[in-house]
Design a protein around this motif. Sequence first.
Motif, PDB file in Angstrom:
ATOM      1  N   VAL A  92      53.963  31.127  70.688  1.00  0.00           N
ATOM      2  CA  VAL A  92      54.361  29.913  71.839  1.00  0.00           C
ATOM      3  C   VAL A  92      55.769  29.788  71.888  1.00  0.00           C
ATOM      4  N   THR A  93      56.494  29.826  73.118  1.00  0.00           N
ATOM      5  CA  THR A  93      57.777  29.601  73.124  1.00  0.00           C
ATOM      6  C   THR A  93      58.223  28.083  73.169  1.00  0.00           C
ATOM      7  N   GLN A  94      59.537  27.651  72.685  1.00  0.00           N
ATOM      8  CA  GLN A  94      59.644  26.377  72.567  1.00  0.00           C
ATOM      9  C   GLN A  94      59.427  25.429  73.712  1.00  0.00           C
ATOM     10  N   ARG A 118      56.802  30.680  65.969  1.00  0.00           N
ATOM     11  CA  ARG A 118      56.435  30.377  67.274  1.00  0.00           C
ATOM     12  C   ARG A 118      54.896  30.202  67.223  1.00  0.00           C
ATOM     13  N   ILE A 119      54.404  29.348  66.218  1.00  0.00           N
ATOM     14  CA  ILE A 119      53.088  29.205  65.876  1.00  0.00           C
ATOM     15  C   ILE A 119      52.920  27.806  66.418  1.00  0.00           C
ATOM     16  N   LEU A 120      51.916  27.433  67.005  1.00  0.00           N
ATOM     17  CA  LEU A 120      51.601  25.843  67.392  1.00  0.00           C
ATOM     18  C   LEU A 120      50.386  25.481  66.890  1.00  0.00           C
ATOM     19  N   THR A 121      50.116  24.571  66.211  1.00  0.00           N
ATOM     20  CA  THR A 121      48.837  24.022  65.592  1.00  0.00           C
ATOM     21  C   THR A 121      48.554  22.585  66.396  1.00  0.00           C
ATOM     22  N   TYR A 122      47.221  22.220  66.479  1.00  0.00           N
ATOM     23  CA  TYR A 122      46.698  21.162  66.922  1.00  0.00           C
ATOM     24  C   TYR A 122      45.514  20.592  66.039  1.00  0.00           C
TER      25      TYR A 122
END
Length: 285
Positions: A92-94, A118-122
Amino acid sequence: RALGATTKRPHCCRRQACPRREQKSHRTPVALASFDADPDDVVKEFAYLDFKRRARTGLPEVVWGPGKSPEQISAILERLATTEERAIATRVTQDVSVAVGELLGRSRGTLEYEPTSRILTYTLPDSAARRRAPLVGKLAILSAGTADTAVAQEARVIAELMGCTVDFIPDVGVAGLHRILSQLDRVREADVVIVAAGMDGALPSVCAGLVEVPVIACPTSIGYGAAFGGLSPLLSSLNACAPGVTTVNIDNGFGAAMAAVKILRVAARYETKSRSEDGASLNTH
């Protein structure tokens, strides 16, 4: 056979008498149960989520970020977070992470972004109820050079999210062989080793010649023209002289981490089984 001749089926091939067929018929419903369709798995008609993946494979579904809009990523993360401790998206880009944050800004969950990997967590507030026990064993992750860090960090973050204890050892490429040798004690303490390397991709083979545990090579796209965007280190890893090297795709830190997780999960399963058998043995004496 003569023209027109008939042959009898062997006893083991007769439909009603074959015990192997009967055994298979008993297993089939159990296996197919994991593939039952569920209308709730569909997210706004653009995604069909696989909530049963962990039950089948031991690993959760993770979102591949490229090619998806912020609206799609946010909707998928919201749904996945209801069944996992954390919903995860990779690559995932900024800019996309900021857009997803704006879309989920009013939600009750927590969004975290790690820019290097570039890892996004929810995560939802009740995520602790879905928390899983840490994996037994240690994973060492080596990067050959600083330029390989992004791929190595992707492997590190994913492995830690899956419950691994990780020892991250950066910049130990073969151009200065003393660097890997100076960290050899740390590497040998690990139960699995991931090596992210571009250029000539020599470090995985060197590492495999020094340790007794599985080595997972993760070739990167770092290098000059003849590296061919990672093809050269990929071929080097596949042709490793030292035995025991498993190779994933170019820049696939995620895949390397998941392979290591599966190895550690199997080791933990056998350790649990061994303890159970030891306990049963003691009870019989």
